[in-house]
Scaffold this motif. Structure first.
Motif, PDB file in Angstrom:
ATOM      1  N   LEU A 100      -6.228  62.492  55.861  1.00 56.35           N
ATOM      2  CA  LEU A 100      -5.707  63.449  54.883  1.00 56.35           C
ATOM      3  C   LEU A 100      -4.442  64.112  55.409  1.00 56.35           C
ATOM      4  O   LEU A 100      -4.315  64.375  56.611  1.00 56.35           O
ATOM      5  N   GLY A 101      -3.513  64.413  54.505  1.00 59.14           N
ATOM      6  CA  GLY A 101      -2.297  65.116  54.905  1.00 59.14           C
ATOM      7  C   GLY A 101      -1.581  64.363  56.009  1.00 59.14           C
ATOM      8  O   GLY A 101      -1.229  63.191  55.876  1.00 59.14           O
ATOM      9  N   GLY A 102      -1.382  65.037  57.139  1.00 59.61           N
ATOM     10  CA  GLY A 102      -0.733  64.411  58.274  1.00 59.61           C
ATOM     11  C   GLY A 102      -1.459  63.185  58.776  1.00 59.61           C
ATOM     12  O   GLY A 102      -0.845  62.267  59.315  1.00 59.61           O
ATOM     13  N   GLY A 103      -2.786  63.144  58.607  1.00 59.61           N
ATOM     14  CA  GLY A 103      -3.546  61.962  59.008  1.00 59.61           C
ATOM     15  C   GLY A 103      -3.204  60.755  58.168  1.00 59.61           C
ATOM     16  O   GLY A 103      -3.069  59.635  58.669  1.00 59.61           O
ATOM     17  N   CYS A 104      -3.036  60.964  56.868  1.00 58.09           N
ATOM     18  CA  CYS A 104      -2.608  59.889  55.980  1.00 58.09           C
ATOM     19  C   CYS A 104      -1.186  59.465  56.329  1.00 58.09           C
ATOM     20  O   CYS A 104      -0.859  58.266  56.348  1.00 58.09           O
TER      21      CYS A 104
END
Length: 299
Positions: free
Chosen positions: A148-152
């Motif tokens: 999600l977010g930065g992880g994506c």
């Protein structure tokens, strides 16, 4: 972390974060990576070489209590680990993974909460994250759980994304009153198209691994337990080819992703011609004619 994002992540936070039990066997130190970290082990990563020929660099994000939130310390360690693997002549490809619960649940919100515009602008905040996308060796993201977010965004900086069947992808920054800042609006749009990217960015909604594969964000989906092994197997296959030519092939595909068709085809021809200056091109074609396995020397 804002209440809306806590609600967004509640299903993950409610369950106990898995320990380093399971995903990987006890790591064997990577000498180059430790040298880059001033002789001390990484705090937020587990880094080792793996594969039958130790030709794959395996990097595991390791902040389980924070669902692998991408703090500045973790991203600095990732930069150093990737530099070490880039400079290791034995390594031909790299796998980045997290835990079975989360690849990375986003950037570290607590770390960003008090930043000002002036601080972000003057320090080029998040600029260092681009290191992942500039590594010349192929990188596979093995995504289980939340990206999600930065992880994506981190997953999308990699060259190939393999997903566990329970993986979820999203850009929920709008729930925090901001927008993606590490390429989320750009890479996601190029990967899945304008309509789905708009929906994900403007609503903060997540998509499943199956939806991500259908949209073209990931290339393959695997059972959670076999995901990392599958990514390593792919990386080993890549590493068995000429490392020099693999870097050229990666550059050429990225040109298709980032430039016009005319510029991309010019890049492809230039790199194609360049392979004729390599010993590996001569060996590969000779081995094909002689009906034997090529013995590449990365020269």
């Amino acid at each position: 972390m804002a209440a809306s994002l806590r609600a967004f992540l509640r299903p993950a936070a409610a369950a106990a974060c898995p320990s380093r039990r399971a995903l990987l066997p006890p790591p064997r130190p990577l000498p180059g990576a430790r040298a880059c970290s001033a002789g001390s082990p990484f705090q937020y990563l587990v880094v080792r070489k793996t594969g039958a020929r130790q030709s794959v660099g395996l990097v595991q994000l390791n902040r389980p209590q924070a669902l692998n939130a991408l703090c500045e310390g973790l991203m600095e360690e990732l930069r150093r680990a990737l530099e070490a693997l880039e400079n290791d002549s034995q390594v031909g490809a790299i796998v980045i993974t997290g835990s079975q619960k989360a690849f990375a649940a986003g950037a570290d919100i607590k770390e960003m909460q008090s930043k000002t515009f002036q601080e972000c602008y003057s320090s080029s905040f998040l600029a260092g994250w681009d290191k992942v996308s500039t590594v010349r060796k192929p990188i596979i993201a093995a995504v289980n759980g939340f990206a999600l977010g930065g992880g994506c965004e981190l997953a999308m900086m990699c060259d190939i994304i393999y997903a566990g069947e329970k993986a979820q992808f999203g850009q929920p920054e709008i729930l925090l009153g901001t927008i993606p800042g590490a390429g989320g609006t750009q890479r996601l749009t190029r990967a899945v198209g304008k309509s789905l990217a708009m929906e994900m960015v403007l609503t903060g909604d997540r998509i499943s691994a199956a939806e991500a594969k259908e949209a073209g964000l990931v290339s393959k989906v695997f059972p959670v337990e076999t995901l990392v092994d599958a990514a390593i197997a792919c990386a080993e296959k890549i590493a068995s080819n000429s490392k020099l030519v693999a870097a050229m092939a990666k550059e050429s595909v990225n040109a298709a992703f980032e430039t016009t068709l005319a510029e991309g085809t010019r890049t492809e021809k230039r790199l194609f011609y360049a392979t004729f200056a390599t010993g590996d091109r001569k060996e590969g074609m000779t081995a094909f004619v002689e009906k034997r396995k090529a013995n590449f020397t990365d020269s």
